[in-house]
Enzyme design. Structure first.
Site, PDB file in Angstrom:
ATOM      1  N   ASP A  57      -2.228   3.613  -3.872  1.00 39.60           N
ATOM      2  CA  ASP A  57      -3.136   3.113  -3.885  1.00 39.60           C
ATOM      3  C   ASP A  57      -4.920   2.533  -4.262  1.00 39.60           C
ATOM      4  O   ASP A  57      -3.964   1.363  -5.509  1.00 39.60           O
ATOM      5  CB  ASP A  57      -4.578   4.637  -3.260  1.00 39.60           C
ATOM      6  CG  ASP A  57      -3.060   5.528  -2.803  1.00 39.60           C
ATOM      7  OD1 ASP A  57      -2.743   5.158  -1.773  1.00 39.60           O
ATOM      8  OD2 ASP A  57      -3.696   7.056  -2.432  1.00 39.60           O
ATOM      9  N   HIS A  69       0.713  -0.831   0.005  1.00 42.20           N
ATOM     10  CA  HIS A  69      -0.096   0.187  -0.037  1.00 42.20           C
ATOM     11  C   HIS A  69       0.948   0.875   0.276  1.00 42.20           C
ATOM     12  O   HIS A  69       0.169   2.550  -0.691  1.00 42.20           O
ATOM     13  CB  HIS A  69      -1.094  -0.348   1.260  1.00 42.20           C
ATOM     14  CG  HIS A  69      -1.941   0.534   1.176  1.00 42.20           C
ATOM     15  ND1 HIS A  69      -2.737   1.500   0.087  1.00 42.20           N
ATOM     16  CD2 HIS A  69      -3.540  -0.227   1.527  1.00 42.20           C
ATOM     17  CE1 HIS A  69      -3.905   1.955  -0.149  1.00 42.20           C
ATOM     18  NE2 HIS A  69      -4.482   0.837   0.630  1.00 42.20           N
TER      19      HIS A  69
END
Length: 486
Positions: free
Chosen positions: A461, A457
Site C-alpha cells: 500500500d 499496488h
C-alpha cells in the site's frame, strides 16, 4: 574419412524462437575451430555471436544477411575428419554461396552468364566489395558502403586495407563511386543494413562519430534529406529512438498512406510487448518527492578526491536502493498471477535503463545488494558498454527484481515510468539542478533532485511505498544514514 555435419541455429534461451542473421563471420571453404564464432545474429533480446561446435571446413551456409531463421533451422555444414579439405562445397540454395570444387571444373567466374547460378552471381558481386581479409592482430571493425551488393563488416588490419570502386546511387541517380582509401567505418551492422536496404552509398556520408565513424543518426538524416528532395521514398526499417531524432519509417509514400509506419520488430518490438503487458497486468501507482542532493554530490566528490577508482553517481543511488529494499522488502518482489501469490526475493538483481542505438534496454546487475559502490560502478560501466555495442547476452537482460531509471540524463525533472514487468517497482531519478531551497532555516541555492517511485499496488500500500521513497530521499540528503547498513 571426412564426414559432413550440419550445425543448426541453437536454442538461445529465454524463450527466444528465432533470430535474424546480421553478419556471417566465415565463408564457404574456410577452416573453423571448435567454439569459433561463425555468425552474428540479432534476437529480440540482444545481438550475439554463435560459435560452431565442430572443427573442419565450411561446405555450405544457409541464409543471407537479413534473413530470419527459427531455432533448429540449419545454419551451415562442416566437413570434419581426415580429408575434410577435399569435400566439395555445395550450394545451400539460400544465398550461402558455393565454393570451387563442384563437378564443373571451370571456376564460376569462367562460366557464361547463362550457366552461372544466382547464388554464384551474388557471391561474385560480394567479392567485388570484399577484398579485405584478416591478417594477424591489430584488427578493427569496418564496413563497405556500397549499394549494389550487400555491405559487410570485416576484421582488417589498419595498415593493410584495400577497396575497389563500385557503383552507387544518390537521390535516385546512378553514379560511379571514386576509389576510396580503405573501407567506410560504420558503427554497427544494423546501420550498414539500413543503408543497404535504402540504396544509400555510405561513402557519400560524413560521419559525426569519433574519427568520422558513421552513426545511425547520419544515415537517417541522409535518408530524410533525400526523401524531402523527392529522390527517395522510404527508410525501410529500424526502431524509433528516444533521443529526439525522427524515427526510421517504412512507407512507400507518406502522402499516399496517410501517415508514417514504424515496424515493431527486434528489440523495439520486444520492448513494446513487455510495456503493453505491464500496463495490462500491473495496477501501478506513483509517488514522488523533491530531495536536496547537495550532500550526496559532495560525498561523491570527496570519495573521488581520495584516489582510486572513480565512483559514479548512479552507483551511489544503486547502493541507496539496495539499502532501502533491505528495509522494505515488499518492493523487491513479483506477483505470480496463476498461483495468486506474491513472491518476495532474498537477493537484489538491479536493472537499470540504458539508451542505445537499437532502443531502450534494461541490463541487470546481479546481486547488487552484495556489491559496494566501487564494484557497482565497474559493473554499470561494463554493462553499459556491452549494451551500446549490442553484446549483452539474454541472461544479462533478464531476471531483474527492481529497476533504477536515471532519466535525469535526458535533462528532465520527473516521470511516471512503466514498471519493468514482472517486477513490482521502479525508482526514477530526475536531473540534479540548482534550485532555491530552505536549508537550516535560511533560503539557499541547493542541488535538488526529484525522486519518483512507481509501484505495483498489489504488493504493498501507499504507506510502504512512501516509507521506501522517504528513506531513499533521507539517504540522498544525508548520506551518513547509509552507514547504518554498511
Amino acid at each position: 574419412m571426412a564426414q559432413v555435419l550440419e550445425f543448426k541455429l541453437p536454442d538461445l534461451g529465454e524463450g527466444l524462437t528465432e533470430a535474424e542473421i546480421v553478419r556471417w563471420l566465415v565463408e564457404v571453404g574456410d577452416v573453423v575451430a571448435v567454439d569459433q564464432p561463425v555468425v552474428e545474429v540479432e534476437t529480440a533480446k540482444a545481438m550475439v555471436e554463435v560459435p560452431c561446435p565442430y572443427q573442419g571446413v565450411v561446405t555450405a551456409r544457409f541464409g543471407e544477411e537479413g534473413t530470419e531463421l527459427p531455432v533448429g533451422a540449419p545454419l551451415l555444414t562442416v566437413a570434419v575428419g581426415e580429408g575434410a579439405a577435399d569435400v566439395p562445397a555445395r550450394d545451400s540454395g539460400t544465398g550461402g554461396g558455393a565454393a570451387e570444387g563442384r563437378q564443373d571444373e571451370r571456376s564460376p567466374a569462367g562460366r557464361s552468364p547463362a550457366e552461372r547460378s544466382p547464388a554464384v552471381e551474388s557471391r561474385d558481386e560480394r567479392a567485388k566489395d570484399e577484398q579485405v581479409r584478416s591478417e594477424g592482430s591489430g584488427n578493427v571493425l569496418v564496413g563497405y558502403g556500397t549499394s549494389d551488393a550487400p555491405a559487410r563488416r570485416r576484421r582488417v588490419r589498419p595498415d593493410r586495407r584495400a577497396a575497389t570502386p563500385s557503383a552507387g546511387r544518390a537521390n535516385g541517380r546512378v553514379r560511379t563511386a571514386e576509389p576510396v582509401d580503405g573501407p567506410v567505418p560504420v558503427i554497427s551492422p544494423l546501420v550498414r543494413r539500413l543503408a543497404r536496404q535504402n540504396d544509400l552509398d555510405l561513402r557519400e556520408l560524413t560521419g559525426s562519430g569519433p574519427e568520422g565513424l558513421i552513426l545511425r543518426a547520419d544515415v537517417e538524416y541522409a535518408l530524410r534529406a533525400a526523401a524531402a528532395q523527392g529522390g527517395r521514398t522510404a527508410v525501410q526499417e529500424g526502431p524509433a529512438e528516444l533521443t529526439g531524432r525522427a524515427p526510421a519509417v517504412s512507407v512507400s509514400s507518406a502522402a499516399g498512406s496517410g501517415g508514417i509506419r514504424t515496424p515493431l520488430k527486434g528489440v523495439r518490438g520486444a520492448v513494446a510487448d513487455k510495456l503493453s503487458r505491464s500496463r495490462r497486468e500491473i495496477p501501478d501507482a506513483t509517488c514522488w518527492v523533491d530531495a536536496d542532493a547537495t550532500e550526496l554530490t559532495r560525498a561523491r566528490a570527496a570519495m573521488n578526491a581520495a584516489g582510486g577508482a572513480k565512483i559514479s553517481l548512479v552507483a551511489l543511488l544503486a547502493r541507496i536502493c539496495t539499502a532501502a529494499l533491505a528495509r522494505f522488502p515488499e518492493l523487491n518482489a513479483t506477483v505470480d498471477t496463476e498461483a495468486r501469490e506474491i513472491v518476495r526475493f532474498d537477493h537484489v538483481h538491479l536493472g537499470f535503463a540504458a539508451q542505445t542505438d537499437r532502443g531502450l534496454v534494461v541490463p541487470v546487475v546481479r546481486d547488487a545488494h552484495a556489491r559496494d559502490a566501487e564494484a557497482l560502478t565497474a559493473e554499470f560501466a561494463r554493462l553499459t558498454e556491452a549494451a551500446r555495442a549490442g553484446r549483452l547476452t539474454p541472461g544479462e537482460l533478464t531476471g531483474g527484481t527492481f529497476t533504477l531509471n536515471n532519466y535525469g540524463v535526458f535533462g528532465v525533472d520527473g516521470s511516471t515510468p512503466i514498471i519493468n514487468h514482472p517486477e513490482a517497482a521502479m525508482l526514477g531519478v530526475g536531473r540534479i539542478v540548482p534550485k532555491p531551497w530552505v536549508h537550516e532555516g535560511e533560503l539557499a541555492v541547493r542541488q535538488v533532485v526529484q525522486l519518483s517511485l512507481t509501484f505495483d499496488h498489489r504488493v504493498c500500500d501507499g504507506g510502504t511505498a512512501g516509507g521506501f521513497l522517504r528513506y531513499v530521499a533521507d539517504c540522498v540528503e544525508q548520506p551518513a544514514v547509509l552507514l547504518r547498513t554498511l
